[in-house]
Every structure is written in C-alpha cells, then in structure tokens.
Scaffold this motif. Structure first.
Motif, PDB file in Angstrom:
ATOM      1  N   ILE A  74      17.608 -29.807   1.903  1.00  0.00           N
ATOM      2  CA  ILE A  74      16.715 -30.746   1.239  1.00  0.00           C
ATOM      3  C   ILE A  74      15.480 -31.058   2.082  1.00  0.00           C
ATOM      4  CG2 ILE A  74      17.779 -32.881   1.984  1.00  0.00           C
ATOM      5  CD1 ILE A  74      16.953 -32.476  -1.504  1.00  0.00           C
ATOM      6  N   THR A  75      15.568 -30.956   3.392  1.00  0.00           N
ATOM      7  CA  THR A  75      14.418 -31.272   4.248  1.00  0.00           C
ATOM      8  C   THR A  75      13.289 -30.286   4.026  1.00  0.00           C
ATOM      9  OG1 THR A  75      15.346 -30.025   6.059  1.00  0.00           O
ATOM     10  CG2 THR A  75      15.783 -32.386   6.023  1.00  0.00           C
ATOM     11  N   LEU A  76      13.657 -29.058   3.711  1.00  0.00           N
ATOM     12  CA  LEU A  76      12.612 -28.078   3.435  1.00  0.00           C
ATOM     13  C   LEU A  76      11.839 -28.472   2.188  1.00  0.00           C
ATOM     14  CD1 LEU A  76      11.307 -25.363   4.146  1.00  0.00           C
ATOM     15  CD2 LEU A  76      12.968 -24.300   2.632  1.00  0.00           C
ATOM     16  N   LEU A  77      12.511 -28.976   1.216  1.00  0.00           N
ATOM     17  CA  LEU A  77      11.820 -29.419   0.014  1.00  0.00           C
ATOM     18  C   LEU A  77      10.933 -30.626   0.303  1.00  0.00           C
ATOM     19  CD1 LEU A  77      14.606 -29.086  -2.679  1.00  0.00           C
ATOM     20  CD2 LEU A  77      12.587 -27.686  -2.410  1.00  0.00           C
ATOM     21  N   PHE A  78      11.434 -31.550   1.141  1.00  0.00           N
ATOM     22  CA  PHE A  78      10.606 -32.711   1.511  1.00  0.00           C
ATOM     23  C   PHE A  78       9.388 -32.282   2.325  1.00  0.00           C
ATOM     24  CE2 PHE A  78      14.568 -35.361   0.969  1.00  0.00           C
ATOM     25  CZ  PHE A  78      14.064 -36.077  -0.082  1.00  0.00           C
ATOM     26  N   GLN A  79       9.572 -31.341   3.214  1.00  0.00           N
ATOM     27  CA  GLN A  79       8.437 -30.867   4.016  1.00  0.00           C
ATOM     28  C   GLN A  79       7.419 -30.139   3.124  1.00  0.00           C
ATOM     29  OE1 GLN A  79      10.007 -28.531   7.216  1.00  0.00           O
ATOM     30  NE2 GLN A  79      10.471 -30.339   8.456  1.00  0.00           N
ATOM     31  N   LEU A  80       7.950 -29.361   2.197  1.00  0.00           N
ATOM     32  CA  LEU A  80       7.060 -28.671   1.273  1.00  0.00           C
ATOM     33  C   LEU A  80       6.327 -29.670   0.386  1.00  0.00           C
ATOM     34  CD1 LEU A  80       6.191 -25.830   0.498  1.00  0.00           C
ATOM     35  CD2 LEU A  80       7.997 -25.807  -1.204  1.00  0.00           C
ATOM     36  N   ALA A  81       7.013 -30.665  -0.118  1.00  0.00           N
ATOM     37  CA  ALA A  81       6.373 -31.714  -0.920  1.00  0.00           C
ATOM     38  C   ALA A  81       5.377 -32.474  -0.071  1.00  0.00           C
ATOM     39  CB  ALA A  81       7.422 -32.647  -1.504  1.00  0.00           C
ATOM     40  N   ASN A  82       5.723 -32.777   1.162  1.00  0.00           N
ATOM     41  CA  ASN A  82       4.838 -33.491   2.089  1.00  0.00           C
ATOM     42  C   ASN A  82       3.580 -32.660   2.343  1.00  0.00           C
ATOM     43  OD1 ASN A  82       4.053 -35.545   3.726  1.00  0.00           O
ATOM     44  ND2 ASN A  82       5.361 -34.970   5.442  1.00  0.00           N
ATOM     45  N   PHE A  83       3.734 -31.332   2.501  1.00  0.00           N
ATOM     46  CA  PHE A  83       2.586 -30.442   2.722  1.00  0.00           C
ATOM     47  C   PHE A  83       1.645 -30.463   1.527  1.00  0.00           C
ATOM     48  CE2 PHE A  83       0.765 -26.189   2.121  1.00  0.00           C
ATOM     49  CZ  PHE A  83      -0.037 -26.130   3.250  1.00  0.00           C
ATOM     50  N   PHE A  84       2.198 -30.347   0.309  1.00  0.00           N
ATOM     51  CA  PHE A  84       1.347 -30.347  -0.882  1.00  0.00           C
ATOM     52  C   PHE A  84       0.685 -31.703  -1.113  1.00  0.00           C
ATOM     53  CE2 PHE A  84       3.941 -26.588  -2.229  1.00  0.00           C
ATOM     54  CZ  PHE A  84       2.900 -25.698  -2.234  1.00  0.00           C
ATOM     55  N   ILE A  85       1.383 -32.798  -0.801  1.00  0.00           N
ATOM     56  CA  ILE A  85       0.773 -34.129  -0.920  1.00  0.00           C
ATOM     57  C   ILE A  85      -0.358 -34.262   0.086  1.00  0.00           C
ATOM     58  CG2 ILE A  85       1.192 -36.607  -0.573  1.00  0.00           C
ATOM     59  CD1 ILE A  85       4.010 -36.122  -1.747  1.00  0.00           C
ATOM     60  N   ALA A  86      -0.133 -33.801   1.317  1.00  0.00           N
ATOM     61  CA  ALA A  86      -1.177 -33.861   2.343  1.00  0.00           C
ATOM     62  C   ALA A  86      -2.364 -32.992   1.938  1.00  0.00           C
ATOM     63  CB  ALA A  86      -0.613 -33.423   3.699  1.00  0.00           C
ATOM     64  N   LEU A  87      -2.070 -31.828   1.396  1.00  0.00           N
ATOM     65  CA  LEU A  87      -3.133 -30.937   0.928  1.00  0.00           C
ATOM     66  C   LEU A  87      -3.914 -31.579  -0.213  1.00  0.00           C
ATOM     67  CD1 LEU A  87      -4.305 -28.097   1.393  1.00  0.00           C
ATOM     68  CD2 LEU A  87      -2.743 -27.263  -0.355  1.00  0.00           C
TER      69      LEU A  87
ATOM     70  N   VAL B  42      -4.230 -34.864  -0.834  1.00  0.00           N
ATOM     71  CA  VAL B  42      -4.986 -36.006  -0.278  1.00  0.00           C
ATOM     72  C   VAL B  42      -6.181 -35.500   0.512  1.00  0.00           C
ATOM     73  CG1 VAL B  42      -4.857 -37.943   1.353  1.00  0.00           C
ATOM     74  CG2 VAL B  42      -3.018 -37.568  -0.298  1.00  0.00           C
ATOM     75  N   LEU B  43      -5.975 -34.480   1.335  1.00  0.00           N
ATOM     76  CA  LEU B  43      -7.101 -33.918   2.100  1.00  0.00           C
ATOM     77  C   LEU B  43      -8.161 -33.342   1.159  1.00  0.00           C
ATOM     78  CD1 LEU B  43      -5.373 -32.134   5.105  1.00  0.00           C
ATOM     79  CD2 LEU B  43      -6.837 -34.137   5.190  1.00  0.00           C
TER      80      LEU B  43
ATOM     81  N   LEU C  55     -11.429 -35.155   1.789  1.00  0.00           N
ATOM     82  CA  LEU C  55     -12.250 -34.416   2.737  1.00  0.00           C
ATOM     83  C   LEU C  55     -12.894 -33.151   2.134  1.00  0.00           C
ATOM     84  CD1 LEU C  55     -13.103 -34.342   5.704  1.00  0.00           C
ATOM     85  CD2 LEU C  55     -11.116 -32.938   6.172  1.00  0.00           C
ATOM     86  N   ILE C  56     -12.098 -32.305   1.533  1.00  0.00           N
ATOM     87  CA  ILE C  56     -12.607 -31.000   1.119  1.00  0.00           C
ATOM     88  C   ILE C  56     -13.602 -31.125  -0.034  1.00  0.00           C
ATOM     89  CG2 ILE C  56     -11.963 -28.744   0.199  1.00  0.00           C
ATOM     90  CD1 ILE C  56      -9.351 -29.005   1.805  1.00  0.00           C
ATOM     91  N   ARG C  57     -13.288 -31.883  -1.089  1.00  0.00           N
ATOM     92  CA  ARG C  57     -14.214 -32.037  -2.219  1.00  0.00           C
ATOM     93  C   ARG C  57     -15.532 -32.699  -1.797  1.00  0.00           C
ATOM     94  NH1 ARG C  57     -10.516 -33.881  -7.377  1.00  0.00           N
ATOM     95  NH2 ARG C  57      -9.405 -31.903  -7.592  1.00  0.00           N
ATOM     96  N   PRO C  58     -15.523 -33.812  -1.039  1.00  0.00           N
ATOM     97  CA  PRO C  58     -16.802 -34.401  -0.607  1.00  0.00           C
ATOM     98  C   PRO C  58     -17.629 -33.451   0.258  1.00  0.00           C
ATOM     99  CG  PRO C  58     -15.034 -35.986  -0.317  1.00  0.00           C
ATOM    100  CD  PRO C  58     -14.398 -34.698  -0.699  1.00  0.00           C
ATOM    101  N   VAL C  59     -16.945 -32.697   1.127  1.00  0.00           N
ATOM    102  CA  VAL C  59     -17.684 -31.750   1.971  1.00  0.00           C
ATOM    103  C   VAL C  59     -18.296 -30.658   1.106  1.00  0.00           C
ATOM    104  CG1 VAL C  59     -17.430 -30.000   3.776  1.00  0.00           C
ATOM    105  CG2 VAL C  59     -16.412 -32.247   4.081  1.00  0.00           C
ATOM    106  N   ARG C  60     -17.535 -30.157   0.122  1.00  0.00           N
ATOM    107  CA  ARG C  60     -18.073 -29.155  -0.794  1.00  0.00           C
ATOM    108  C   ARG C  60     -19.275 -29.704  -1.560  1.00  0.00           C
ATOM    109  NH1 ARG C  60     -12.794 -26.427  -3.643  1.00  0.00           N
ATOM    110  NH2 ARG C  60     -12.128 -25.210  -1.844  1.00  0.00           N
ATOM    111  N   GLU C  61     -19.178 -30.957  -2.034  1.00  0.00           N
ATOM    112  CA  GLU C  61     -20.300 -31.585  -2.749  1.00  0.00           C
ATOM    113  C   GLU C  61     -21.524 -31.709  -1.842  1.00  0.00           C
ATOM    114  OE1 GLU C  61     -20.555 -32.355  -5.979  1.00  0.00           O
ATOM    115  OE2 GLU C  61     -18.579 -31.407  -6.213  1.00  0.00           O
ATOM    116  N   ILE C  62     -21.302 -32.107  -0.608  1.00  0.00           N
ATOM    117  CA  ILE C  62     -22.421 -32.225   0.352  1.00  0.00           C
ATOM    118  C   ILE C  62     -23.038 -30.858   0.596  1.00  0.00           C
ATOM    119  CG2 ILE C  62     -22.979 -32.737   2.754  1.00  0.00           C
ATOM    120  CD1 ILE C  62     -20.916 -35.015   2.592  1.00  0.00           C
TER     121      ILE C  62
END
Length: 140
Positions: free
Chosen positions: A6-19, A21-22, A26-33
C-alpha cells in the motif's frame, strides 16, 4: 525483491499530487510568463523590423531627393552658365556694334577733316604760287 504494498500506492498518489500542485503553482505560471515574454520579444522584433523598414524607406527617399536636388542644381548651373554666355554675347555684340559705329563716325570725321585740309591746301596753293611767282619775278 520489490515489495508491492500500500505504501507504493501512497507514494505514487503523493507524487501525482505533488506534480499537480507544482503544475498549478509553478509550471503553469512560468509557462505563461515565458509565453508573455516570447510575445513581447516577437512584438519588439516586429517593431524593430518595422523601424528598420521605415528607416530604409526614409533613407531611400532622402537619397532620391538628394539626387533630384543635385540634378536640379546641375540644370540651374547649366541654365545660369548658358544665360551668362548669352548675356556675354549680347554685351560683346553691343560693344562691337558701338565700336563699329564709333569707328565709322571717326572715319567720317577724319575724311571730312582730310577733305577740308585738302581744300584749304588747294586754296592756299593758288595764293602760294602767286606769291612765289611774284618773288621769283622780283616783285617783292
């Protein structure tokens, strides 16, 4: 071996949530700029090209005007030169005419004076010959 739990699923979910949020923060505003900066740079490049084209057009117009002014100056100089030559010819012609007239008047006056002197000498010859004859004959 790799333990799939189950930890792998939490880490994978955590990675996609972080991605996600980032991406939002971060990425969309930088692309807009970056897109805005690229748009500004494209606008500036287009403006610079327009400025260069306008400058080239003005330079060509200036050179054409300068060539036209030089041509007009050459024509005016040639007209002035021709006018000067015509005026010079008129003045020389008038001076020659005046000189001819003065020469004719002087020749006429000299002929008159020569004829008067010749007539005076002719009239004086008879008187002179009479006086000479008297002297030679002894009638002093």
């Amino acid at each position: 071996m790799l333990d799939l739990n189950i930890t792998l699923l939490f880490q994978l979910a955590n990675f996609f949530i972080a991605l996600f949020v980032l991406n939002l923060l971060l990425i969309r505003p930088v692309r807009e700029i970056i897109k805005k900066r690229n748009g500004i740079m494209d606008g500036m490049a287009a403006e610079a090209d327009a400025f260069n084209a306008e400058a080239t057009e003005k330079l060509n117009a200036y050179e054409a005007e300068l060539a036209r002014a030089r041509q007009q100056a050459g024509l005016a100089r040639e007209e002035g030169r021709q006018s000067g030559l015509n005026e010079q010819q008129d003045i020389v012609g008038e001076a020659q005419q005046s000189a001819r007239q003065l020469l004719a008047e002087n020749r006429s006056a000299l002929r008159g004076q020569a004829e008067a002197a010749l007539n005076e000498l002719r009239n004086g010859i008879s008187d002179f010959s009479a006086r000479l004859g008297n002297r030679l004959l002894g009638n002093s």
